[in-house]
Design a protein around this motif. Sequence first.
Motif, short mmCIF file in Angstrom:
data_model
loop_
_atom_site.label_atom_id
_atom_site.label_comp_id
_atom_site.label_asym_id
_atom_site.label_seq_id
_atom_site.Cartn_x
_atom_site.Cartn_y
_atom_site.Cartn_z
N ASP A 157 -6.12 33.17 -10.83
CA ASP A 157 -6.98 33.25 -12.02
C ASP A 157 -7.71 31.94 -12.19
OD1 ASP A 157 -8.17 34.25 -14.29
OD2 ASP A 157 -6.35 34.39 -15.49
N THR A 158 -8.82 31.98 -12.90
CA THR A 158 -9.57 30.76 -13.21
C THR A 158 -10.24 30.89 -14.56
OG1 THR A 158 -11.18 29.15 -12.36
CG2 THR A 158 -11.73 31.47 -12.12
N ARG A 159 -10.37 29.80 -15.25
CA ARG A 159 -11.09 29.73 -16.52
C ARG A 159 -11.84 28.40 -16.57
NH1 ARG A 159 -11.17 33.65 -20.94
NH2 ARG A 159 -9.39 35.04 -20.64
N ARG A 160 -12.95 28.40 -17.29
CA ARG A 160 -13.70 27.16 -17.45
C ARG A 160 -14.12 27.00 -18.89
NH1 ARG A 160 -18.53 27.37 -13.50
NH2 ARG A 160 -19.03 25.40 -14.53
N ALA A 161 -14.43 25.78 -19.27
CA ALA A 161 -14.87 25.49 -20.63
C ALA A 161 -15.83 24.30 -20.58
CB ALA A 161 -13.68 25.16 -21.54
N ARG A 162 -16.88 24.38 -21.40
CA ARG A 162 -17.87 23.31 -21.48
C ARG A 162 -17.46 22.32 -22.57
NH1 ARG A 162 -23.99 24.50 -23.45
NH2 ARG A 162 -22.85 24.68 -25.41
N PHE A 163 -17.71 21.05 -22.31
CA PHE A 163 -17.44 20.02 -23.32
C PHE A 163 -18.42 18.88 -23.11
CE2 PHE A 163 -15.01 18.65 -19.70
CZ PHE A 163 -14.98 17.26 -19.75
N ALA A 164 -18.38 17.91 -23.99
CA ALA A 164 -19.23 16.71 -23.85
C ALA A 164 -18.50 15.54 -24.47
CB ALA A 164 -20.59 16.92 -24.51
N LEU A 174 -11.31 25.32 -30.80
CA LEU A 174 -12.60 24.70 -31.07
C LEU A 174 -12.71 23.25 -30.61
CD1 LEU A 174 -13.21 26.12 -34.67
CD2 LEU A 174 -14.13 26.97 -32.50
N SER A 175 -11.64 22.65 -30.16
CA SER A 175 -11.65 21.21 -29.88
C SER A 175 -12.64 20.82 -28.78
CB SER A 175 -10.24 20.74 -29.50
OG SER A 175 -9.81 21.39 -28.30
N ARG A 176 -13.02 21.74 -27.91
CA ARG A 176 -13.94 21.39 -26.83
C ARG A 176 -15.36 21.14 -27.31
NH1 ARG A 176 -17.46 25.33 -25.24
NH2 ARG A 176 -17.03 27.52 -25.77
N HIS A 177 -15.69 21.57 -28.51
CA HIS A 177 -17.06 21.48 -28.99
C HIS A 177 -17.36 20.06 -29.48
CE1 HIS A 177 -18.02 25.74 -28.69
NE2 HIS A 177 -16.81 26.00 -29.16
N PRO A 178 -18.32 19.37 -28.88
CA PRO A 178 -18.63 18.00 -29.32
C PRO A 178 -19.21 17.95 -30.72
CG PRO A 178 -20.28 18.78 -27.75
CD PRO A 178 -19.18 19.80 -27.74
#
Length: 822
Positions: free
Chosen positions: A284-291, A408-412
């Motif tokens: 399996d794989t998952r990804r998430a965008r962050f800044a 929600l922590s990934r959201h800059p």
Amino acid sequence: MRRTIPLPEFGWSVRACGGMSHACVENRVITTTRHALRSIHTVLANAGIQKPIDPLRAELHSEWVGLTQWSASCEVTVPETSAGTECVLRLGTLDGACEVMLGEVTLGTHMSAFVPFEASVPQSLRGKRVRLELRFQAPVSELLRWQAQLGSRPVNGDWNPYCFARTAACSFGWDWGPRVPGVGFSAGNWSCWSDARLLAPSISQVWNDDGSVTVRVAVRGDVGACEQRIELESPDGECIVLAPHVTEHTMRAGARWNPCGRGARHNAFWNARVTLSNDGEFVDTRRARFALRHVELDSALDDIGRKFLFRVNGLPLFAKGANLIPSLVSGGAVGNWRREMQRYRATGFNMVRVWGGGRYLPHAFYDACDELGILVWQDFMFACATYPEDEPFATLIEHEAHHQVARLSRHPSIALWCGGNEDILAWWSWGWKERLTQGQSWGAKYWLETLPRAVAVNDPGTPYWAESPYSGSMELHPNDPDHGDRHTWDAEAKLEGYRTITPRFSSEFGHQSPPSLETLREEFPAEALVIGSSALALRQKAWGGDAVQYQPFLDERFRPASNFAEHIAQSQHLQARAMDVALRWLRANAPRSMGALIWQWNDVWAGHSWSLIDVAGRAKPSWHSVRKACAPRLLSIEPTGDDGALEVVLIDDRAFVDTDYFERNEFVATVEVMEMSGRVVESATVALAPSRIAGLPTATARGRILQSMATGRDSAREFLRATLHNAPTLASATWFLASDAVVALPVPVLTQTVKRVAGLRVYRAETVIRELWIEPVTREPARASRSCWRTLVPGDEVLMRSGARWWSANHFSKHRNGRDNI
């Protein structure tokens, strides 16, 4: 490999199964879709049974819905074991106390709309055709049941005791919206896997004393014994692979995410990818965008009290924005969050508060804020109540807090986690301490222990603030203007009265108005569109009704409205004036004051509220006044001098980035005393000097206006106008020397010229026209918006479509002798 299989869209059956019910649904089965089941109110409206809001009777005809038990069911095929040896039923949102049945098996019960429901499917049901049924308790009756069990606790208003439900508190009634409690669900699917499955990773960051940043990746899901590979892909494509069993990486930050107005963001986004494998085979794989961004809340003590200012990447920021309320039923629902937040940013805003009486929003909202550079003040979902710390609520809330922060922590864009709205304030000063029994819990443990612990674990790089408002200490009044953030709803702080209070940060303030006239025409029959309408009175939920919210201010300033259209215009005009006054005052008093979040941005129905945008999406005149007052560079005349002396104030957001901007440059303004004819009777130049407040950095430049120009004059027929030298595109500032009741504004005259710009007519002012605005017709922002909320002198030009209806303070003047709109 993980497989996600959605529940059927069609074939759902809904019926009332207990409680109060109503004759219109007795022995009736309603066929509906999964999409409609987001709300029982939508189901009933689509079936032609009961609309939640009636044009003449508001929500009165639908109150039985919240007292009724409901069943929603559908024949489903449970996935075969070939889809995965493990299988769970997952409902992303399950709103209302609910028992979930699959065939004859109870999968579980659920009591929170703020965490997903998930339950394992028995192996005996795999591959079978069975009935999935959601049995909802009546939401209002459920509140009363818990109240009887755990003891009565105060909540705001005369609303139901919503503190006993983990759902949008405002659905049970608020001072701007209807009582429409309901039930529903969304995002239902089967999740199947064999070796392991991943949920979206949670990304957080911690900034270290040496200037480096540590990125942490929390792997979530059922990973079993699988090997984990974590990759961080930089904005320029470089891939950093973490060593086995390592879940964090420390580095020097390159491009950082910045809020709007402080640089581009497209080159700041990273991607984190988590991949599972088993003996070299992909699982399996998952990804998430962050800044990467460094957000700080400076709440240190200073010479005044306790600061409340945000720093982003080391630079202070004056927060400009509004409070966002949730849609109710379908009213105010947002179909495109990016478009909505583009309009929000176009107002001049750089921060939005997600208010604690509603719900946590979908990723689409936060993604839009990430991309547009809008900071998010995120409340936890508590508002204007005392909350039980008893079980099962203590465990529900702890689970909710960890789930939402991790989600929600990934959201800059997330700049602040805040415990809730006006709960500590209410306990402190609304008489609620005295109403609680000795030893009765009221929620303090959540705001001071549970929630900050969840933030520390899941998002340590984002600040936490206990409540709004809050002074930073339980020993000080939470609404102290010298400490922390403040809600300004004081009786004396209305319109010009906003200048009597200067908070460190204003997280709520506002002035009520009705919706736009065209919106009212779409919602109500003609017979309801009269002054004193009983239909509109049912949509006035605020304390004291129109007699408190409107009439004193209208009577003091304007002549009696000659018709319904003028009454709406007058009421909207006062809101626009109030927001103009408040924002200019707060910005002029930076850096003592470092934030202004208006109540409120949006609306849920065609009723009285404090919104800038009505439920149909039309901009009220207040939107235009706010847009002007939020300009990056603003010239204003304010009583900021000693003993309230008038000063010319130059406000420029560059001062927060370029710290010696005002010291390094010279600024001179011309101040004129002008008659209502436009004739200048006196003029003087005023040098503006950097303004220093209590040792804080300079944020404005000010210059005192000669006293002789402001006092001892013909205040009914003269006013002040200031312009900045060498700044031809900067709007001038005006100050009227007397109140509306005294000022003798002339009959407003605009003359149509032969010129056209972008298909709009050019009109020239022949008189002084105070605070002109154009009545909205369409839902989209008017092309002529730059012409709205302007004070014109003879010769000034504005753009509008031919035949547009426009208003100004001149129209409402007590000296007008009842003339209608021109």
